[in-house]
Design an enzyme around this catalytic site. Structure first.
Site, PDB file in Angstrom:
ATOM      1  N   GLU A  95      10.743  -5.551   6.522  1.00 40.29           N
ATOM      2  CA  GLU A  95      10.404  -4.164   6.845  1.00 40.29           C
ATOM      3  C   GLU A  95       8.993  -4.080   7.421  1.00 40.29           C
ATOM      4  OE1 GLU A  95      10.068   0.237   4.636  1.00 40.29           O
ATOM      5  OE2 GLU A  95      10.531  -1.564   3.474  1.00 40.29           O
TER       6      GLU A  95
ATOM      7  N   GLU B  21       9.765   1.166  -5.428  1.00 39.49           N
ATOM      8  CA  GLU B  21      10.769   2.047  -4.817  1.00 39.49           C
ATOM      9  C   GLU B  21      12.015   1.253  -4.435  1.00 39.49           C
ATOM     10  OE1 GLU B  21      11.819   3.632  -0.559  1.00 39.49           O
ATOM     11  OE2 GLU B  21       9.703   3.960  -1.017  1.00 39.49           O
ATOM     12  N   HIS B  22      11.820   0.063  -3.881  1.00 36.94           N
ATOM     13  CA  HIS B  22      12.957  -0.800  -3.535  1.00 36.94           C
ATOM     14  C   HIS B  22      13.661  -1.302  -4.786  1.00 36.94           C
ATOM     15  CE1 HIS B  22      12.627  -1.882   0.903  1.00 36.94           C
ATOM     16  NE2 HIS B  22      11.616  -1.050   0.724  1.00 36.94           N
TER      17      HIS B  22
ATOM     18  N   HIS C 195       5.403   0.803  -3.336  1.00 35.43           N
ATOM     19  CA  HIS C 195       6.542   0.721  -2.415  1.00 35.43           C
ATOM     20  C   HIS C 195       7.542  -0.328  -2.882  1.00 35.43           C
ATOM     21  CE1 HIS C 195       8.321  -0.917   1.452  1.00 35.43           C
ATOM     22  NE2 HIS C 195       8.744   0.322   1.439  1.00 35.43           N
TER      23      HIS C 195
END
Length: 443
Positions: free
Chosen positions: A151, A74-75, A71
């Site tokens: 997040e 992905e950022h 993840h």
């Protein structure tokens, strides 16, 4: 090569080239130099195209020192490449006028765009630059670490998100598919730059890449665009390299059922009851889709009627499957007053048991079939859904099922099939989770 209809077609094709027709749309698959796989579905009369660049690595493929890195990548791939700054990437996304985004799952990560047909070359070039030439600067990582922690904090404040995240760990135990997709605050805070870049080198290689596109797309043109864009991004796609095999993890070994109570200062508690279920390759999955629709898939479903309409105990209640090659789970969810959590949990279980007792009507099965048929039809209207189906078929399932065949299999499900599967689920060990204030924990 001749064209033929797709029923359930294996995607490991000798020589790498495949052509088929599904509902009038031409589907093709090719293996390019470097082992890059390209799948397209050319849809007649479409004026937009959806394209995605997929890698078959998700949160279940992280080492113990890399939890949350999938993840995190992905950022970070939006934070700059060797040729573009983060701002230039953002400006290019807006200039293309469509949608460019990314998603991380337990099994895959993908970066996608949906644009009008003349902007497809620009979208392919941008996505290839991000995937193959990401800067992965340590300073960018430190900046984005704070964003990701915020997040995670946002999701941690949502009782429903916490319940869904933790129930997989209760049912799957220590298996990697039970891990949270985004990692934890502790793992993200402690993730080293060297671990992140090592994970990138392992997962982001030509032989791991799948490019899927649907809509107004020409297969041969897209193959040329992909090779050219990857070359400009610096990838050496050597001819003759084979694609990476699909990742197959160890089967899930289900342990004893577990109950968990997680304290949160919220007005509404989240409750989930879940149990082991079938795999995504089990032929009974169409019966499970019907069961899910009847039990918790709409306003006439058992859960909606019993929990919400007749008793007013919840605003949102539904059931859900989570199926993988290695195993699966089936769950029931409700958000309710903390004081009602125990009653709602018992009521959800009673709804499943009633179906297991053979009380499934032919009218319910017909309604479930019609919902599946509608889902298939609505998915066919979306170029993004068509593109996602290609990517997941290639990386996860290994075969492509036509829309016509999906409808036929849904049509073949009987009330007895649904009741038998409900009985199997009802006999499985149940795990329960309640997220909310202390008042929700009494049973």
């Amino acid at each position: 090569m001749s064209e033929f209809s797709c029923v359930d077609l294996p995607l490991d094709v000798e020589g790498g080239e495949l052509r088929l027709v599904d509902d009038g749309a031409l589907v093709r698959r090719s293996i390019l130099p470097g082992g890059v796989r390209v799948l397209t579905e050319r849809v007649p009369h479409a004026r937009t195209a959806s394209v995605g660049m997929w890698v078959g690595a998700g949160s279940a493929d992280e080492g113990v020192d890399r939890l949350g890195s999938t993840h995190f990548l992905e950022h970070l791939l939006f934070k700059g490449t060797r040729g573009r700054s983060a701002q230039q990437i953002a400006e290019r996304i807006d200039y293309l006028g469509g949608t460019v985004n990314a998603a991380t799952g337990k099994q895959v990560t993908y970066y996608y765009g949906q644009v009008v047909e003349e902007d497809l070359p620009g979208a392919v070039d941008l996505l290839a630059d991000m995937v193959a030439a990401s800067r992965l600067a340590e300073a960018d990582m430190e900046l984005e670490r704070g964003v990701i922690l915020e997040e995670l904090a946002m999701y941690d404040d949502d009782a429903g998100e916490v319940a869904h995240e933790r129930i997989a760990a209760l049912v799957f135990g220590p298996h990697p598919l039970g891990r949270p997709i985004g990692g934890t605050r502790e793992s993200v805070s402690g993730l080293a730059h060297s671990s992140l870049t090592a994970h990138y080198r392992d997962a982001y290689r030509p032989r791991e890449l799948v490019v899927a596109a649907a809509g107004a797309v020409d297969h041969d043109v897209l193959c040329s665009l992909v090779l050219g864009s990857l070359a400009r991004a610096g990838w050496d796609c050597a001819d003759g390299a084979p694609p990476a095999p699909r990742r197959r993890r160890a089967d899930i070994v289900y342990g004893a059922p577990q109950d968990a109570a997680i304290g949160r200062s919220v007005e509404q508690a989240a409750v989930i009851v879940a149990m082991p279920a079938i795999t995504d390759e089990d032929p009974r999955r169409y019966a499970l889709f019907a069961l899910n629709s009847i039990l918790g898939g709409g306003t006439s479903s058992r859960l909606f009627q019993e929990v919400r309409d007749k008793r007013g105990l919840a605003y949102s209640t539904y059931s859900f499957p989570g199926l993988y090659h290695e195993g699966g789970l089936f769950g029931m969810y409700a958000g309710c007053s903390p004081a009602d959590a125990a009653n709602v949990t018992a009521l959800m279980e009673e709804c499943l048991e009633a179906m297991a007792g053979g009380g499934v009507g032919s009218a319910e099965v017909e309604t479930a079939y019609r919902r599946v048929r509608a889902d298939v039809a609505f998915g066919a209207e979306s170029m993004g859904s068509r593109m996602s189906a290609l990517g997941r078929a290639e990386l996860v399932r290994g075969s492509l099922v036509s829309r016509e065949e999906s409808i036929r299999r849904a049509r073949a499900v009987t009330a007895e099939d649904v009741a038998d599967l409900a009985a199997d689920l009802a006999r499985a060990p149940r795990s329960r989770i309640v997220v909310g204030p202390e008042a929700a924990f009494s049973r």
